[in-house]
Scaffold this motif. Sequence first.
Motif, short mmCIF file in Angstrom:
data_model
loop_
_atom_site.label_atom_id
_atom_site.label_comp_id
_atom_site.label_asym_id
_atom_site.label_seq_id
_atom_site.Cartn_x
_atom_site.Cartn_y
_atom_site.Cartn_z
N GLU A 165 0.84 -1.17 0.19
CA GLU A 165 0.27 0.27 0.04
C GLU A 165 0.65 0.91 -0.15
OE1 GLU A 165 -2.98 1.97 -0.49
OE2 GLU A 165 -2.95 0.49 -0.21
N ASP A 166 2.13 1.22 0.60
CA ASP A 166 3.04 2.12 0.68
C ASP A 166 3.56 2.46 -0.59
OD1 ASP A 166 1.96 3.24 3.55
OD2 ASP A 166 3.97 1.89 4.05
N ALA A 167 3.86 1.46 -0.72
CA ALA A 167 4.66 1.17 -2.60
C ALA A 167 3.79 2.27 -3.28
CB ALA A 167 5.29 0.01 -2.65
N ARG A 168 2.57 1.61 -3.41
CA ARG A 168 1.57 1.91 -4.70
C ARG A 168 1.54 3.52 -4.66
NH1 ARG A 168 -1.32 -3.10 -4.18
NH2 ARG A 168 -2.61 -2.09 -1.85
N ARG A 169 1.27 4.30 -2.99
CA ARG A 169 1.50 5.47 -3.15
C ARG A 169 2.02 6.50 -3.73
NH1 ARG A 169 -0.50 5.36 1.52
NH2 ARG A 169 1.27 5.45 2.96
N TRP A 170 3.72 5.70 -2.93
CA TRP A 170 4.13 6.59 -3.45
C TRP A 170 4.82 6.11 -5.03
CZ3 TRP A 170 6.86 10.33 -1.22
CH2 TRP A 170 7.05 10.19 0.62
N GLY A 222 6.56 8.52 -9.18
CA GLY A 222 6.63 8.25 -10.57
C GLY A 222 7.63 6.40 -10.06
N GLY A 223 8.02 5.52 -10.55
CA GLY A 223 8.90 4.50 -10.15
C GLY A 223 10.46 4.29 -10.07
N GLY A 224 10.79 5.17 -10.26
CA GLY A 224 12.24 5.50 -10.26
C GLY A 224 12.47 6.80 -8.94
N ASP A 225 11.52 6.97 -8.26
CA ASP A 225 11.42 7.25 -6.60
C ASP A 225 12.70 6.34 -5.86
OD1 ASP A 225 11.20 9.80 -4.68
OD2 ASP A 225 10.04 7.70 -3.72
N TRP A 226 12.75 6.97 -5.63
CA TRP A 226 14.06 5.89 -4.42
C TRP A 226 13.01 4.94 -3.28
CZ3 TRP A 226 13.91 6.21 1.09
CH2 TRP A 226 12.90 7.36 1.61
N ARG A 227 11.98 5.96 -2.77
CA ARG A 227 10.95 5.37 -1.64
C ARG A 227 10.91 3.74 -2.24
NH1 ARG A 227 10.52 10.58 -1.99
NH2 ARG A 227 10.78 11.47 0.58
N SER A 228 9.71 4.38 -3.95
CA SER A 228 9.26 3.31 -4.99
C SER A 228 10.28 2.09 -5.62
CB SER A 228 8.58 2.89 -6.40
OG SER A 228 8.32 4.60 -5.50
N SER A 229 11.90 1.85 -4.97
CA SER A 229 13.12 1.21 -5.66
C SER A 229 13.06 0.36 -4.56
CB SER A 229 14.37 2.21 -5.92
OG SER A 229 14.36 2.82 -5.09
N MET A 230 12.52 1.13 -3.33
CA MET A 230 12.52 -0.32 -2.47
C MET A 230 11.91 -1.84 -2.43
SD MET A 230 14.67 1.22 -0.47
CE MET A 230 14.77 -0.21 1.49
N VAL A 231 11.01 -1.71 -2.86
CA VAL A 231 10.10 -2.50 -3.37
C VAL A 231 11.16 -4.23 -3.45
CG1 VAL A 231 8.42 -3.61 -5.17
CG2 VAL A 231 7.77 -1.79 -3.72
N ARG A 242 3.52 -7.66 -7.84
CA ARG A 242 3.49 -6.75 -9.94
C ARG A 242 3.79 -5.51 -9.49
NH1 ARG A 242 0.25 -3.07 -11.92
NH2 ARG A 242 0.27 -2.15 -9.94
N LEU A 243 3.92 -4.84 -8.74
CA LEU A 243 4.39 -3.71 -8.04
C LEU A 243 5.89 -3.57 -8.34
CD1 LEU A 243 2.51 -2.46 -4.38
CD2 LEU A 243 2.47 -1.23 -6.92
N ALA A 244 6.74 -4.00 -8.47
CA ALA A 244 7.61 -3.99 -9.19
C ALA A 244 8.17 -4.11 -10.32
CB ALA A 244 8.82 -5.05 -8.11
N GLY A 245 7.49 -4.80 -10.83
CA GLY A 245 7.18 -4.76 -12.38
C GLY A 245 6.24 -3.92 -13.31
N TRP A 246 5.35 -3.02 -12.39
CA TRP A 246 5.31 -1.65 -12.32
C TRP A 246 6.36 -0.23 -13.17
CZ3 TRP A 246 0.95 -0.06 -14.97
CH2 TRP A 246 1.29 1.09 -15.38
N MET A 247 6.71 -0.55 -11.07
CA MET A 247 7.70 0.60 -11.36
C MET A 247 9.41 -0.22 -12.15
SD MET A 247 7.84 0.00 -7.23
CE MET A 247 5.92 1.03 -6.50
N VAL A 273 5.63 19.44 -14.31
CA VAL A 273 5.01 17.99 -13.96
C VAL A 273 5.80 16.72 -13.80
CG1 VAL A 273 3.16 16.29 -13.48
CG2 VAL A 273 2.87 18.59 -13.69
N ALA A 274 6.41 16.90 -15.16
CA ALA A 274 7.33 15.54 -15.26
C ALA A 274 9.04 15.75 -14.51
CB ALA A 274 8.14 15.28 -17.23
N GLY A 275 8.90 16.83 -14.24
CA GLY A 275 10.58 17.85 -14.02
C GLY A 275 10.53 16.94 -12.24
N ARG A 276 8.94 16.73 -12.15
CA ARG A 276 9.00 16.37 -10.28
C ARG A 276 9.28 14.95 -10.14
NH1 ARG A 276 3.34 19.11 -10.42
NH2 ARG A 276 2.88 18.48 -8.30
N ILE A 277 9.28 13.97 -10.66
CA ILE A 277 8.26 13.04 -10.51
C ILE A 277 9.90 11.87 -11.63
CG2 ILE A 277 6.32 12.87 -10.43
CD1 ILE A 277 5.76 12.08 -13.35
#
Length: 480
Positions: free
Chosen positions: A191-196, A201-210, A243-248, A436-440
């Motif tokens: 749930e946390d990963a989906r929100r981040w 975006g999938g390249g954010d360091w928080r998302s990369s923790m998946v 699946r989240l890891a795949g999506w990111m 917007v793209a520059g923020r993610i």
Amino acid sequence: MSREQRGPNEKLGAVLALAGISNAGLARRVNDLGAQRGLTLRYDKTSVARWVSKGMVPQGAAPHLIAAAIGQKLGRPVPLQEIGLADADPAPEVGLAFPRDVGAAVRSATELYRLDLAGRRAGSGGIWQSLAGSFAVSAYATPASRWLITPADASVARAANTAEGADSGESSSAPLKVGHSDVQKLREAAEDARRWDSKYGGGDWRSSMVPECLRVEAAPLLLGSYSDEVGRALFGASAELTRLAGWMAFDTGQQEAAQRYYIQALRLARAAADVPLGGYVLASMSLQATYRGFGDEGVDLAQAALERNRGLATARTMSFFRLVEARAHARAGDAQAAGASLKAAEGWLERARDGDNDPSWLGFYSYDRFAADAAECYRDLKAPRQVRRFTEQALSRPTEEYVRSHGLRLVVSAVAELESGNLDAACEQGVRAVEVAGRISSARTTEYVKDLLHRLEPYGDEPRVVELRERARPLLMAPA
């Protein structure tokens, strides 16, 4: 560097002839694939001649890149055994299997978890190890068909032993006894990963923790001991994270890694006996195939998701699956089928109610998401009026939670304005999209911006276009 085999590599020569690739052509393809992965390779036709005539085996990532290059030309995965390079560094097939046996499925998933998204074995200081095989939509055929035939395993109860844990590479002296509280932690992580992911975006360091969560948290649990009831829940939570890891990975342009995660997520969903979740994974596969230009295969995958979920999934879930089907029909150029799927998706969405037992992973889906994807369908079908109509509806929702989606919608809106002859409006929306793209951190969003700039090339001297290009320069020059 290379090492020598005994005699010519006749297998490689035969496959090159079958694919119609010259020595110089293969060298160029291998160098290009290496460059895409940050490798500087300088192979030439003489290098390839040595591989074929003298049986030289190139070291490091090269064998896997050779297989990937030939696979791209043939349109299917090419294993190292087929090209006589089976004794090269191992691992290119990791994550592509869809085992019938539950125990083998656990081993397949946990082996993938021990490889990070860059393809380097976790904890290893050795050479680059491969997830380098090219994306091949044909790799989805067996997983989809096996899931359709048997969407749930009979039993997943597991009694692990210490030797099994040692063989897997885990350091624990005794296998874990898994309970519902362990599973809940994985669900919270998902749930946390989906929100981040939605926000940054999938390249954010928080998302990369998946991927790290899968390796450190999920793998030991899957290799532990559990009842059938707990096991079903564990497989479901692990499937969501996978699946989240795949999506990111998909969002950051790592298509090969995404494909492997999706295949394992579908296998885990089958072990969980969670048919809607399996459908969601198939829908993700469909979106990837469609994005990569395989519209017909995208239709097949979306329809596989629909077929098993008739009478099972909620109205909102069925609406999303029909929407994904519409995206694939539109990419395939079938306007009539796309329109029918969109109409069905909207009908299902109108039947959805707040009290429905929708899965948590579907929380992103509402009418504005339907409108955004409908706009993309009509963009592919070159119908700018419809694009504008649906984009206006998609942009009407506050975007604090779904920043990436907002950026994508702005680009689609800009394309619609341009195709309607409104250059100023197109540039205005483009500037907003770049902001917007520059923020993610999302390679997919960057690709959308690149496509917009490409469409604007005929107007290259216009002041507004020059301004947009300059604003986009830092985004396009940022490292992937």
